[in-house]
Design an enzyme around this catalytic site. Structure first.
Site, PDB file in Angstrom:
ATOM      1  N   ARG A 109      -6.130  -9.844   3.485  1.00 47.78           N
ATOM      2  CA  ARG A 109      -5.593  -8.971   2.443  1.00 47.78           C
ATOM      3  C   ARG A 109      -5.716  -9.704   1.117  1.00 47.78           C
ATOM      4  NH1 ARG A 109       0.723  -7.262   1.548  1.00 47.78           N
ATOM      5  NH2 ARG A 109       0.588  -8.926   0.018  1.00 47.78           N
TER       6      ARG A 109
ATOM      7  N   TYR B 265       3.312  -7.669  -7.430  1.00 51.02           N
ATOM      8  CA  TYR B 265       3.569  -7.770  -6.000  1.00 51.02           C
ATOM      9  C   TYR B 265       2.448  -8.546  -5.303  1.00 51.02           C
ATOM     10  CZ  TYR B 265       3.404  -6.986  -1.126  1.00 51.02           C
ATOM     11  OH  TYR B 265       3.293  -7.233   0.208  1.00 51.02           O
TER      12      TYR B 265
ATOM     13  N   GLU C  26      -3.030   0.141   1.600  1.00 50.29           N
ATOM     14  CA  GLU C  26      -1.724   0.338   2.226  1.00 50.29           C
ATOM     15  C   GLU C  26      -0.734   0.924   1.222  1.00 50.29           C
ATOM     16  OE1 GLU C  26      -0.311  -3.408   3.659  1.00 50.29           O
ATOM     17  OE2 GLU C  26       1.768  -2.745   3.551  1.00 50.29           O
TER      18      GLU C  26
ATOM     19  N   TRP D  46       8.986  -0.621  -6.680  1.00 47.96           N
ATOM     20  CA  TRP D  46       8.524  -1.999  -6.508  1.00 47.96           C
ATOM     21  C   TRP D  46       7.627  -2.064  -5.287  1.00 47.96           C
ATOM     22  CZ3 TRP D  46       9.169  -5.611  -2.535  1.00 47.96           C
ATOM     23  CH2 TRP D  46       8.538  -6.857  -2.800  1.00 47.96           C
TER      24      TRP D  46
ATOM     25  N   GLU E 258       5.385   0.750   6.863  1.00 48.89           N
ATOM     26  CA  GLU E 258       6.220  -0.438   7.084  1.00 48.89           C
ATOM     27  C   GLU E 258       7.696  -0.146   6.834  1.00 48.89           C
ATOM     28  OE1 GLU E 258       4.447  -3.232   4.309  1.00 48.89           O
ATOM     29  OE2 GLU E 258       6.102  -2.931   2.921  1.00 48.89           O
TER      30      GLU E 258
ATOM     31  N   ASP F 207      -2.760  -4.007  -0.486  1.00 49.54           N
ATOM     32  CA  ASP F 207      -1.464  -3.317  -0.465  1.00 49.54           C
ATOM     33  C   ASP F 207      -1.152  -2.788  -1.863  1.00 49.54           C
ATOM     34  OD1 ASP F 207       1.091  -2.429   0.019  1.00 49.54           O
ATOM     35  OD2 ASP F 207       1.807  -4.297   0.928  1.00 49.54           O
TER      36      ASP F 207
ATOM     37  N   ARG G 163       1.942   1.580  10.258  1.00 47.99           N
ATOM     38  CA  ARG G 163       2.414   0.205  10.031  1.00 47.99           C
ATOM     39  C   ARG G 163       3.813  -0.076  10.582  1.00 47.99           C
ATOM     40  NH1 ARG G 163       0.965  -3.894   7.944  1.00 47.99           N
ATOM     41  NH2 ARG G 163       2.403  -4.042   6.186  1.00 47.99           N
TER      42      ARG G 163
ATOM     43  N   HIS H 233       1.582  -1.046  -2.428  1.00 47.34           N
ATOM     44  CA  HIS H 233       3.042  -1.178  -2.468  1.00 47.34           C
ATOM     45  C   HIS H 233       3.717  -0.007  -3.181  1.00 47.34           C
ATOM     46  CE1 HIS H 233       6.613  -3.792  -1.860  1.00 47.34           C
ATOM     47  NE2 HIS H 233       5.835  -4.299  -0.930  1.00 47.34           N
TER      48      HIS H 233
ATOM     49  N   GLU I  66      -0.416  -7.708  10.926  1.00 48.10           N
ATOM     50  CA  GLU I  66      -0.211  -8.561   9.753  1.00 48.10           C
ATOM     51  C   GLU I  66       0.413  -9.889  10.177  1.00 48.10           C
ATOM     52  OE1 GLU I  66       2.567  -6.936   6.938  1.00 48.10           O
ATOM     53  OE2 GLU I  66       1.912  -8.269   5.336  1.00 48.10           O
TER      54      GLU I  66
HETATM   55  C1  GCO Z   1       3.706  -6.234   3.457  1.00 50.68           C
HETATM   56  C2  GCO Z   1       4.953  -5.785   2.780  1.00 50.68           C
HETATM   57  C3  GCO Z   1       5.948  -6.838   2.461  1.00 50.68           C
HETATM   58  C4  GCO Z   1       7.203  -6.202   1.889  1.00 50.68           C
HETATM   59  C5  GCO Z   1       8.387  -6.913   2.420  1.00 50.68           C
HETATM   60  C6  GCO Z   1       9.684  -6.311   1.916  1.00 50.68           C
HETATM   61  O1  GCO Z   1       2.784  -5.469   3.458  1.00 50.68           O
HETATM   62  O2  GCO Z   1       3.710  -7.323   3.999  1.00 50.68           O
HETATM   63  O3  GCO Z   1       4.685  -4.871   1.777  1.00 50.68           O
HETATM   64  O4  GCO Z   1       5.444  -7.859   1.659  1.00 50.68           O
HETATM   65  O5  GCO Z   1       7.199  -6.214   0.509  1.00 50.68           O
HETATM   66  O6  GCO Z   1       8.338  -6.915   3.805  1.00 50.68           O
HETATM   67  O7  GCO Z   1      10.746  -6.854   2.590  1.00 50.68           O
HETATM   68 MG    MG Z   2       3.124  -3.654   2.556  1.00 51.93          MG
END
Ligand code: GCO
Ligand code: MG
Length: 403
Positions: free
Chosen positions: A147, A159, A236, A403, A262, A210, A283, A212, A339
């Site tokens: 990634r 991020y 993602e 975020w 996630e 990602d 995820r 995010h 991951e």
């Molecule tokens: C990822 C996630 C994490 C989250 C985290 C929040 O893809 O690994 O986005 O980095 O930000 O798990 O607690």
């Molecule tokens: Mg993520």
């Protein structure tokens, strides 16, 4: 086999973890991860105050009945706190059942479907050059899937770009830190990043990214389209997934594969995205989606629609979750990728584990159970310390963003 005791262990060997340990009258014990990043104590209380009193005296072998009791019995269904608590119980009970059988957990889940679990690592850099170097470093460590995230010129903090090289940890302040965000800057920058990364690394490595949750559907569509020449494995969380119809719009514009889930806590969060074939990878993982029992249901639904698994595996998911997820990954037919963000040495010492990494693949190990335990004496040396994830504000006017 009766459950005689259960306790919640909160510790912070570099970051906070909540762990459930269940004991039985046959001397077998099991552990489950109950960590919900930034809201740890809510799950600890849910377990200690509301779940554990109901467990004592129950037959530890009745995993499904206990799952249904905790899910239906609460009356208030789903949600991350409830489902994380249920996941911890479920994981600990599968650990106990596999130990009772004298088998590694994957054997109880149908046995191995593959020789190992392909994992993706995180290559992060403050700018494109640094990210390219990191991607090459990960490739040299044997990763087959990487990634890539990079800082964006003009933005202070983005991020995925952390302080350390192997141990990115976003929950880094006792009150939420504020990050800034500009969709325009990000959308201009990201295709340049992947152009450079592909040039440097070639085509034999899977590349992931990602977003995010930061884009609107039409912006996500544009990003997916602009990344098509670099053949990503997935983007993602391109847009928040509360309104799942949003993904139809993205789909109409791009063939870049999409991964979501996630932050999902049950099959009901996944259902529409999967049944309408709006995503390619789901995820959800053990700790936040109701444990091994529920994750298997999600995977089975996904399999009907050729959606594959891509379990979340950030550092806020403890080694207990990682171990359990690897047993799931190696035994589920529609596995995609796992991951893998490495834990610190302190964390690894508190959670002795049987899983291992070699050449971009991980294996869960062959000890009975899921193969991960907690060293409670060592855990006591690392007391809980409040830590929040950051919040995001738009750079030009301070509006609160995702975020
Ligand atoms: C990822 C996630 C994490 C989250 C985290 C929040 O893809 O690994 O986005 O980095 O930000 O798990 O607690
Ligand atoms: Mg993520």
């Amino acid at each position: 086999m009766k459950i005689t005791n259960a306790r919640v262990i909160v510790c912070s060997p570099g970051r906070n973890f909540v762990t459930l340990k269940i004991e039985t009258d046959e001397g077998l014990t099991g552990v489950g991860d109950a960590t919900l990043n930034g809201r740890e104590l809510a799950v600890a209380s849910y377990l200690s105050d509301h779940v554990l009193p109901c467990l004592i005296g129950r037959d530890a072998h009745q995993i499904e009945d206990i799952w249904q009791f905790l899910y239906r019995g609460a009356y208030w269904r789903r949600g991350p706190v409830t489902m994380t608590a249920i996941a911890a119980v479920d994981t600990a009970l599968w650990d106990i059942k596999a130990k009772a059988a004298g088998l590694p957990l994957y054997q109880l889940l149908g046995g191995k479907c593959r020789t190992g679990v392909m994992v993706y690592g995180h290559a992060n850099g403050r700018d494109i050059d640094e990210t390219v170097d990191e991607v090459l470093r990960y490739r040299d460590m044997g990763y087959q899937a990487i990634r890539a995230q990079s800082g964006v010129p003009g933005l202070q903090s983005v991020y995925g770009v952390g302080r350390g090289r192997m141990f990115y940890e976003p929950a880094d302040a006792s009150l939420p830190s504020e990050h800034d965000w500009s969709t325009e800057k990000y959308l201009d920058h990201t295709p340049r990043l992947f152009e450079k990364v592909r040039d440097a690394v070639g085509w034999d490595v899977h590349l992931l990214h990602d977003v995010h949750h930061r884009l609107t559907p039409i912006e996500a569509a544009r990003l997916g389209k602009s990344l098509e020449p670099y053949r990503l494995f997935w983007i993602e969380d391109p847009t928040p997934a509360e309104n799942q119809e949003a993904f139809r719009l993205i789909r109409e514009h791009t063939v870049t594969p999409l991964a979501v889930g996630e932050i999902f806590s049950s099959v009901w969060d996944c259902k529409d995205l999967i049944q309408n074939q709006l995503i390619d990878y789901i995820r959800a993982t053990v700790v936040h989606a109701g444990g091994i029992s529920h994750l298997r249901r999600i995977a089975d639904l996904a399999a009907l629609y050729q959606v594959r698994t891509g379990c979340h595996g950030a550092t806020d998911l403890s080694p207990v979750c990682m171990g359990a997820a690897l047993h799931f990954d190696i035994s589920v037919s529609n596995f995609g990728v796992q991951e893998y963000m490495r834990h610190t040495e302190e964390t690894d010492a508190v959670f002795p584990h049987a899983y291992s990494f070699q050449d971009g693949m991980m294996v869960p190990g062959d000890v009975p159970g899921h193969g991960v335990d907690i060293d409670e004496d060592l855990a006591r040396k690392y007391p809980y310390s409040r830590a929040y994830l950051p919040v995001n504000r738009l750079a030009h006017d301070g509006t609160l963003w995702n975020w």
